[in-house]
Design a protein around this motif. Sequence first.
Motif, PDB file in Angstrom:
ATOM      1  N   ASN A 211       0.836  -1.207   0.000  1.00  0.00           N
ATOM      2  CA  ASN A 211       0.000   0.000   0.000  1.00  0.00           C
ATOM      3  C   ASN A 211       0.864   1.248   0.000  1.00  0.00           C
ATOM      4  O   ASN A 211       2.043   1.192   0.339  1.00  0.00           O
ATOM      5  CB  ASN A 211      -0.900   0.034   1.252  1.00  0.00           C
ATOM      6  N   VAL A 212       0.244   2.362  -0.327  1.00  0.00           N
ATOM      7  CA  VAL A 212       0.910   3.655  -0.209  1.00  0.00           C
ATOM      8  C   VAL A 212       0.738   4.151   1.226  1.00  0.00           C
ATOM      9  O   VAL A 212      -0.092   3.633   1.964  1.00  0.00           O
ATOM     10  CB  VAL A 212       0.314   4.693  -1.192  1.00  0.00           C
ATOM     11  N   GLY A 213       1.531   5.141   1.607  1.00  0.00           N
ATOM     12  CA  GLY A 213       1.267   5.818   2.862  1.00  0.00           C
ATOM     13  C   GLY A 213       2.319   5.680   3.945  1.00  0.00           C
ATOM     14  O   GLY A 213       3.315   4.979   3.801  1.00  0.00           O
ATOM     15  N   PRO A 214       2.076   6.390   5.055  1.00  0.00           N
ATOM     16  CA  PRO A 214       3.063   6.529   6.119  1.00  0.00           C
ATOM     17  C   PRO A 214       3.384   5.250   6.885  1.00  0.00           C
ATOM     18  O   PRO A 214       4.421   5.178   7.534  1.00  0.00           O
ATOM     19  CB  PRO A 214       2.447   7.577   7.045  1.00  0.00           C
ATOM     20  N   GLU A 215       2.530   4.235   6.789  1.00  0.00           N
ATOM     21  CA  GLU A 215       2.843   2.990   7.502  1.00  0.00           C
ATOM     22  C   GLU A 215       4.096   2.320   6.936  1.00  0.00           C
ATOM     23  O   GLU A 215       4.655   1.421   7.552  1.00  0.00           O
ATOM     24  CB  GLU A 215       1.655   2.016   7.463  1.00  0.00           C
ATOM     25  N   ASN A 216       4.558   2.775   5.782  1.00  0.00           N
ATOM     26  CA  ASN A 216       5.763   2.234   5.146  1.00  0.00           C
ATOM     27  C   ASN A 216       7.048   2.963   5.556  1.00  0.00           C
ATOM     28  O   ASN A 216       8.141   2.504   5.228  1.00  0.00           O
ATOM     29  CB  ASN A 216       5.624   2.325   3.624  1.00  0.00           C
TER      30      ASN A 216
END
Length: 196
Positions: free
Chosen positions: A10-15
């Motif tokens: 997924n995209v986003g800050p959890e990465n």
Amino acid sequence: MEKSITYLDNVGPENSENVLKLAAKRAEELGIEYVVLASTSGETALKAAEAFKGQNVKLIAITHQYGLKEGGKWEVDEDKLEKLKEMGVIMTTQSHMFSGVERAISKRIGGASRADVISDTLRTMFGKGFKVAIECTMMAADSGHIPVSKETEIIAIGGTRWGADVAAVVRPAHSFDFFNIQIREIIAMPRAKEEQ
């Protein structure tokens, strides 16, 4: 050379933490001395400072230009800015490479500018975080925070909306010399992109 790419679900800050860790590892392997990353409030820059701690790298965090969300205001959190300064991180800004005056003209008289086409192409084909990483590279180059030469390689990190979900090894160029930028390696990126 054989090198793996990490593809994110997924995209986003959890990465962010994973991407920053992968980028720090690759910077160390290649002896890269400059890391450019997007950080609106300073939060991602703080995470990067931790991820690159102990490495001989100069971190340059690029934030939104003044007035983007509210006239005359900068979105950087002042407490975070102080901490970043203490950690040796440079936090800087300037007009965005793929918008600025051309976007104002498009809004006023219609049509799309050539910069809009480049921006939309990067965003739709590779994802917003990738577009941001390239844009921040030019902003850092034009601000004089990174060297620009045929031998220079940096790590460029961007994200979709917030955080970090893209990391790449890039040969930088100034904005007026855009077509000399080279994506040398993709370290990490989302497989699925944010829908347009």
